[in-house]
Design a protein around this motif. Structure first.
Motif, PDB file in Angstrom:
ATOM      1  N   UNK A 284       0.856  -1.113   0.049  1.00  0.00           N
ATOM      2  CA  UNK A 284       0.000  -0.136   0.011  1.00  0.00           C
ATOM      3  C   UNK A 284       0.995   1.110   0.013  1.00  0.00           C
ATOM      4  N   UNK A 285       1.937   1.330   0.695  1.00  0.00           N
ATOM      5  CA  UNK A 285       2.841   2.171   0.809  1.00  0.00           C
ATOM      6  C   UNK A 285       3.501   2.822  -0.540  1.00  0.00           C
ATOM      7  N   UNK A 286       3.914   1.331  -1.218  1.00  0.00           N
ATOM      8  CA  UNK A 286       4.441   1.813  -2.398  1.00  0.00           C
ATOM      9  C   UNK A 286       3.374   2.393  -3.527  1.00  0.00           C
ATOM     10  N   UNK A 287       2.334   1.598  -3.624  1.00  0.00           N
ATOM     11  CA  UNK A 287       1.229   1.788  -4.618  1.00  0.00           C
ATOM     12  C   UNK A 287       0.643   3.451  -4.385  1.00  0.00           C
ATOM     13  N   UNK A 288       0.587   3.977  -3.003  1.00  0.00           N
ATOM     14  CA  UNK A 288       0.326   5.266  -2.821  1.00  0.00           C
ATOM     15  C   UNK A 288       1.344   6.230  -3.583  1.00  0.00           C
ATOM     16  N   UNK A 289       2.704   5.895  -3.169  1.00  0.00           N
ATOM     17  CA  UNK A 289       3.513   6.881  -3.522  1.00  0.00           C
ATOM     18  C   UNK A 289       3.801   6.801  -5.262  1.00  0.00           C
ATOM     19  N   UNK A 290       3.761   5.382  -5.639  1.00  0.00           N
ATOM     20  CA  UNK A 290       4.085   5.459  -7.153  1.00  0.00           C
ATOM     21  C   UNK A 290       3.065   6.003  -8.137  1.00  0.00           C
ATOM     22  N   UNK A 291       1.818   5.804  -7.506  1.00  0.00           N
ATOM     23  CA  UNK A 291       0.564   6.304  -8.175  1.00  0.00           C
ATOM     24  C   UNK A 291       0.561   7.750  -8.335  1.00  0.00           C
ATOM     25  N   UNK A 292       0.633   8.258  -6.930  1.00  0.00           N
ATOM     26  CA  UNK A 292       0.347   9.622  -6.906  1.00  0.00           C
ATOM     27  C   UNK A 292       1.631  10.779  -6.934  1.00  0.00           C
ATOM     28  N   UNK A 293       3.021  10.297  -6.841  1.00  0.00           N
ATOM     29  CA  UNK A 293       3.802  11.225  -6.881  1.00  0.00           C
ATOM     30  C   UNK A 293       4.013  11.841  -8.124  1.00  0.00           C
ATOM     31  N   UNK A 294       3.821  11.406  -9.159  1.00  0.00           N
ATOM     32  CA  UNK A 294       3.726  11.941 -10.503  1.00  0.00           C
ATOM     33  C   UNK A 294       2.777  12.711 -11.113  1.00  0.00           C
ATOM     34  N   UNK A 295       1.746  12.979 -10.228  1.00  0.00           N
ATOM     35  CA  UNK A 295       0.554  13.714 -10.680  1.00  0.00           C
ATOM     36  C   UNK A 295       0.998  15.153 -10.423  1.00  0.00           C
ATOM     37  N   UNK A 296       0.373  15.869 -11.424  1.00  0.00           N
ATOM     38  CA  UNK A 296       0.788  17.415 -11.331  1.00  0.00           C
ATOM     39  C   UNK A 296       0.435  17.924  -9.785  1.00  0.00           C
ATOM     40  N   UNK A 297       1.087  18.802  -9.146  1.00  0.00           N
ATOM     41  CA  UNK A 297       0.923  19.319  -7.887  1.00  0.00           C
ATOM     42  C   UNK A 297       1.098  18.455  -6.749  1.00  0.00           C
ATOM     43  N   UNK A 298       1.417  16.989  -7.088  1.00  0.00           N
ATOM     44  CA  UNK A 298       1.463  16.354  -5.887  1.00  0.00           C
ATOM     45  C   UNK A 298       2.524  16.880  -4.791  1.00  0.00           C
ATOM     46  N   UNK A 299       2.166  16.717  -3.634  1.00  0.00           N
ATOM     47  CA  UNK A 299       2.922  17.283  -2.557  1.00  0.00           C
ATOM     48  C   UNK A 299       3.021  16.603  -1.233  1.00  0.00           C
TER      49      UNK A 299
END
Length: 314
Positions: A284-299
């Motif tokens: 779950x940790x990997x999924x949240x970071x890998x899917x979300x970190x490349x989105x514009x505005x990710x913080x």
């Protein structure tokens, strides 16, 4: 460790171990001297102690690159005589230099003359059809005659034709016994072992067996907490082990500064995916970071979301 141990990775790793020596990706001397790529050397002062690894085969060019690295404040300059990639071979440096120990000696002599810090060498036990038991002692003797006293020996041969760089990290058999033999044959040299070490316990056994140091690459990247969180205490006798959550919290100011300067969250968090390897909720940790970190505005809120996905956060 090309494209892996960049400055963001090293900062993250330093938060887990204050004493472990960190290494940069290999930077080529031509890129620094002819290409003006000094930006490749940027690092945070918190990374100390940190060594820069250079690639090259021209003594004068390596000397100039060494001066540049010393100006940047590195604690050690390491010459790579172990990388087997085609790109490196075409530039006549990396593992192909195992065939020309005299040239390596000329290179490190020029580097030492230009350096204000220690110059070291990372090598293989041999390449292609070379007999490591003949080649490695001759290589160490020749290069040591130029003043190098510390070697990191990847305990595998490199096959320059027929195997990919990835295959060269796995297929040639490890020969730890030969590295131990070299320490006995050259007691005045500092001999460190690299290749296939997967745990702190294994590193401790190798050190107890007489070696002077152990370099851990892929295991420290893919499961950094298992290798680094206990390293200061286990290897250096220094207490003060952090938790994974404390490491994440300590990364937040660094990430905030990176984002404020125009960087993307993924630049940093891609190195943090393995923090919970082997722990409940790691996927779950990997999924949240890998899917979300490349989105514009990710913080930074994405880190909190990833932490909340762990079972211990429930």
């Amino acid at each position: 460790m090309m494209d892996w141990t960049d400055r963001h990775c090293r900062y993250f790793h330093r938060l887990m171990s204050a004493r472990t020596l960190l290494y940069t990706e290999m930077v080529t001397a031509p890129a620094l001297v002819r290409g003006g790529a000094r930006h490749l050397l940027a690092f945070d002062p918190a990374e100390h102690p940190v060594a820069v690894q250079l690639g090259g085969s021209d003594p004068q060019e390596l000397a100039e690159a060494t001066r540049i690295c010393c100006d940047e404040g590195y604690d050690e300059v390491n010459l790579n005589v172990g990388c087997p990639s085609d790109r490196v071979q075409s530039g006549t440096f990396g593992a192909v230099l195992m065939k020309t120990p005299g040239l390596v000696a000329d290179c490190v002599a020029a580097m030492r003359a230009a350096s204000s810090v220690e110059v070291t060498v990372k090598c293989r036990i041999g390449v292609d059809d070379q007999d490591p038991r003949e080649v490695l002692p001759a290589f160490l003797d020749t290069v040591a005659s130029a003043g190098v006293t510390r070697f990191v020996v990847h305990a595998r041969k490199a096959w320059l034709q027929g195997l990919s760089p990835k295959e060269n990290r796995d297929i040639p058999p490890l020969d730890y016994g030969l590295v131990h033999e070299m320490k006995r044959a050259f007691p005045g040299l500092t001999i460190c072992l690299n290749g296939g070490v997967l745990s702190l316990d294994e590193a401790q056994r190798l050190l107890a067996g007489g070696l002077d140091g152990v370099m851990i690459g892929r295991a420290a990247y893919h499961d950094p907490a298992a290798i680094l969180l206990g390293a200061d205490e286990a290897i250096f006798g220094v207490p003060g082990r952090k938790t994974r959550e404390e490491v994440v919290d300590a990364m937040k100011p660094y990430i905030a500064q990176h984002l404020a300067s125009g960087g993307r969250l993924h630049n940093v968090t891609r190195h943090m995916l393995g923090l919970y390897a082997g722990q409940p909720g790691a996927r779950a940790w990997r999924r949240v970071l890998s899917e979300g970190a490349t989105r514009p505005g990710a913080g930074l809120d994405l880190l909190d979301e990833a932490l909340a996905a762990l079972p211990c956060a429930a």
